[in-house]
Design an enzyme around this catalytic site. Structure first.
Site, PDB file in Angstrom:
ATOM      1  N   LYS A  33      -6.238   0.522  -0.274  1.00 29.33           N
ATOM      2  CA  LYS A  33      -5.853  -0.436  -1.322  1.00 29.33           C
ATOM      3  C   LYS A  33      -6.414  -1.815  -1.015  1.00 29.33           C
ATOM      4  CE  LYS A  33      -1.297  -1.208  -1.930  1.00 29.33           C
ATOM      5  NZ  LYS A  33      -0.979  -2.645  -1.850  1.00 29.33           N
ATOM      6  N   SER A  34      -6.258  -2.264   0.214  1.00 32.05           N
ATOM      7  CA  SER A  34      -6.738  -3.612   0.567  1.00 32.05           C
ATOM      8  C   SER A  34      -8.242  -3.720   0.367  1.00 32.05           C
ATOM      9  CB  SER A  34      -6.404  -3.916   2.036  1.00 32.05           C
ATOM     10  OG  SER A  34      -5.013  -3.987   2.216  1.00 32.05           O
ATOM     11  N   ASP A 332       2.913  -2.389   6.704  1.00 35.89           N
ATOM     12  CA  ASP A 332       3.215  -1.575   5.526  1.00 35.89           C
ATOM     13  C   ASP A 332       3.732  -0.185   5.892  1.00 35.89           C
ATOM     14  OD1 ASP A 332       2.456  -3.584   3.802  1.00 35.89           O
ATOM     15  OD2 ASP A 332       0.408  -2.850   3.572  1.00 35.89           O
TER      16      ASP A 332
HETATM   17  C1  S3P Z   1      -2.340  -6.962   2.408  1.00 42.48           C
HETATM   18  C2  S3P Z   1      -1.681  -7.687   3.362  1.00 42.48           C
HETATM   19  C3  S3P Z   1      -0.281  -7.429   3.747  1.00 42.48           C
HETATM   20  C4  S3P Z   1       0.194  -6.071   3.265  1.00 42.48           C
HETATM   21  C5  S3P Z   1      -0.198  -5.792   1.859  1.00 42.48           C
HETATM   22  C6  S3P Z   1      -1.713  -5.830   1.710  1.00 42.48           C
HETATM   23  C7  S3P Z   1      -3.737  -7.310   2.093  1.00 42.48           C
HETATM   24  O1  S3P Z   1       0.551  -8.412   3.163  1.00 42.48           O
HETATM   25  O2  S3P Z   1       1.588  -5.968   3.392  1.00 42.48           O
HETATM   26  O3  S3P Z   1       0.264  -4.529   1.432  1.00 42.48           O
HETATM   27  O4  S3P Z   1      -4.433  -6.497   1.431  1.00 42.48           O
HETATM   28  O5  S3P Z   1      -4.177  -8.401   2.474  1.00 42.48           O
HETATM   29  P1  S3P Z   1       0.848  -9.827   3.913  1.00 42.48           P
HETATM   30  O6  S3P Z   1      -0.402 -10.599   3.895  1.00 42.48           O
HETATM   31  O7  S3P Z   1       1.912 -10.456   3.050  1.00 42.48           O
HETATM   32  O8  S3P Z   1       1.337  -9.464   5.276  1.00 42.48           O
END
Ligand code: S3P
Length: 466
Positions: A33-34, A332
């Protein structure tokens, strides 16, 4: 506790999972996803055409894709994970006709805040009830220091009204929380800023933005990562050049299977092409510390990100104190890891994880409530949780019925949080009675097809309309 109720959205579908079984075979979970979000964003403002393969066709990354279409970017697909993005260059986006609706996706909203802070037009970002209650000042305050003009609600939440921008100036920012979303938001604003933008993190966080900027030809300097994380800097005023992106399978989605196969005796499952970027592998490290049997095989590079196949077999797990340095690396994966803890021998203690309270739901409170429904002792702390594993209770009279059962069954509310729903689905592998999970529509945000894929591997899961 719930932030999904009250927005009029349907609370279905519901998962009903029959108890017992094991997970076997080979599985490729959907794309990361990221990485999928970042691929669309950088491709849209690059010069040239970017081909993305392995793209996550989940609601969150599709919301990012739709946002760029609404700003005039031509995108073909997705077809079977393939997306073709015709980049418009750094200054080629156009004002959208309507507010950009980012649904449930915190990554879309926080990263777009930075990217859109540098545009010459105004945008409004909106989301669902959960996203509209999540903290946005963590990005809007540092962006304001760069010269961005972003209005939030009084509570510091969405809707966000952004720009049009004056000139942005680079800043040197030490993040108070270890957040890749904040870091990435500032770096994306930094593309449009005069001078240098530097972000220091208190602990290492996922570095997909930095890697992908490099792949698109934008220099990024990084001080060596130590246990206090990195200091990342970029200069404004460059150009992104289209580059093909192959998205690895998402380790955060693989995590449910890593836990499911670990807790279910007789399991032997291989997860293919999983991204094992070292800023994401906390779940592997933590499960191994708990005694899990994980083999990382065929390590290789996929477009600048390390990937591997992971073979996991059932194992006796023991409770641990989760090391503080693993928390941001597994942020996550805690809903899944809490299920592993519930099936372990001895207690598992998590501290330093207050961030879990501001995810898609309050993951400490919602997980504790569900675990308690299944008969697991779970003590909520301000910054974590203590879970008493049930493996030592196995022989106790009155323990869950059924051979090998450690947990009771029952009805659990996911509160519209995709990862809570999938974690409790896996818990059924060690339950003595069916587990029913409400409000599972948002599983599609990160893992479309979860129920079918899990059923194919051996989970007794059925999806019912609410
Ligand atoms: C993400 C960063 C994380 C993660 C989120 C995706 C990202 O959040 O929990 O599901 O893609 O940069 P945080 O930056 O709030 O820790």
């Amino acid at each position: 506790m719930s932030r999904s109720a009250g927005d009029g959205a349907p609370r279905g579908p519901r998962f009903v999972v029959t108890p017992g079984g094991s997970l076997r075979g080979r599985v490729r979970v959907p794309g990361d996803k990221s990485v999928s979000h970042r691929a669309i964003m950088l491709a849209a403002i690059a010069d040239g055409e970017t081909e993305i393969t392995g793209f996550l066709e989940g609601a969150d990354s599709l919301a990012t894709l739709a946002a760029f279409r609404a700003m005039g970017v031509t995108v073909e697909g997705p077809h079977g994970g393939r997306v073709l993005v015709k980049g418009v260059g750094l200054h080629g986006l156009r004002a959208p006709a309507e507010p950009l609706d980012l649904g449930n996706s915190g990554t879309s909203m926080r990263l777009l805040s930075g990217l859109l802070a540098g545009q010459r037009f105004e945008t409004t970002l909106i989301g669902d009830a959960s996203l509209s209650s999540r903290p946005m000042r963590r990005v809007t305050e540092p962006l304001a220091r760069m010269g961005a003009r972003i209005a939030t609600t009084e509570a510091g939440t969405a809707p966000l009204r952004i720009g049009p921008a004056e000139t942005l100036r680079g800043i040197d920012y030490a993040m108070p929380v270890a957040s890749a979303q904040v870091k990435s938001s500032l770096l994306l604003a930094g593309l449009y800023a005069e001078g240098r933008t530097c972000v220091s993190e208190p602990a290492p966080t996922r570095d997909h933005t930095e890697r992908m900027l490099g792949a698109f030809g934008w220099p990024v300097t990084r001080d060596p990562v130590d246990r206090h994380g990195a200091r990342v800097c970029i200069e404004g005023g460059g150009q992104l050049t289209a580059a093909p992106i192959a998205v690895p399978a998402d380790i955060s989605s693989a995590a449910f299977f890593l836990v499911g196969a670990s807790i279910a005796p007789g399991s032997d499952l291989t997860l293919e092409d999983v991204g094992i970027n070292p800023t994401r592998t906390g779940v592997i490290n933590i499960l191994r510390a708990m005694g899990a049997s994980l083999e990382v095989l065929r390590e290789r590079d996929l477009g600048g990100e390390p990937v591997a196949d992971i073979r996991v077999r059932g194992a006796a797990l023991r409770g641990i104190e989760i090391p503080a340095d693993q928390v941001p690396l597994a942020i996550d994966e805690f809903p899944a890891l809490f299920i592993a803890a519930a099936c372990a021998e001895g207690a598992t203690l998590l501290t330093g994880a207050e961030e879990l309270r501001v995810k898609e739901s309050d993951r400490i409170a919602v997980m504790a409530a569900g675990l308690q429904t299944l008969g697991v002792e779970a003590d909520v702390r301000a910054d974590g949780i203590l879970i008493r594993g049930r493996a030592d209770a196995e022989a106790r009279p009155g323990a869950a019925a059924g051979a090998g059962a450690l947990l009771g069954g029952g009805r659990v509310d996911s509160h519209g949080d995709h990862r809570i729903a999938m974690a409790f689905a896996m818990a059924a592998l060690r339950a003595g009675a069916p587990i029913e999970i409400d409000d599972c529509a948002n599983v599609a945000t990160s893992f479309p097809g979860f129920a079918a894929l899990a059923a194919g591997a051996g989970l007794g899961i059925a999806e019912h309309s609410a």
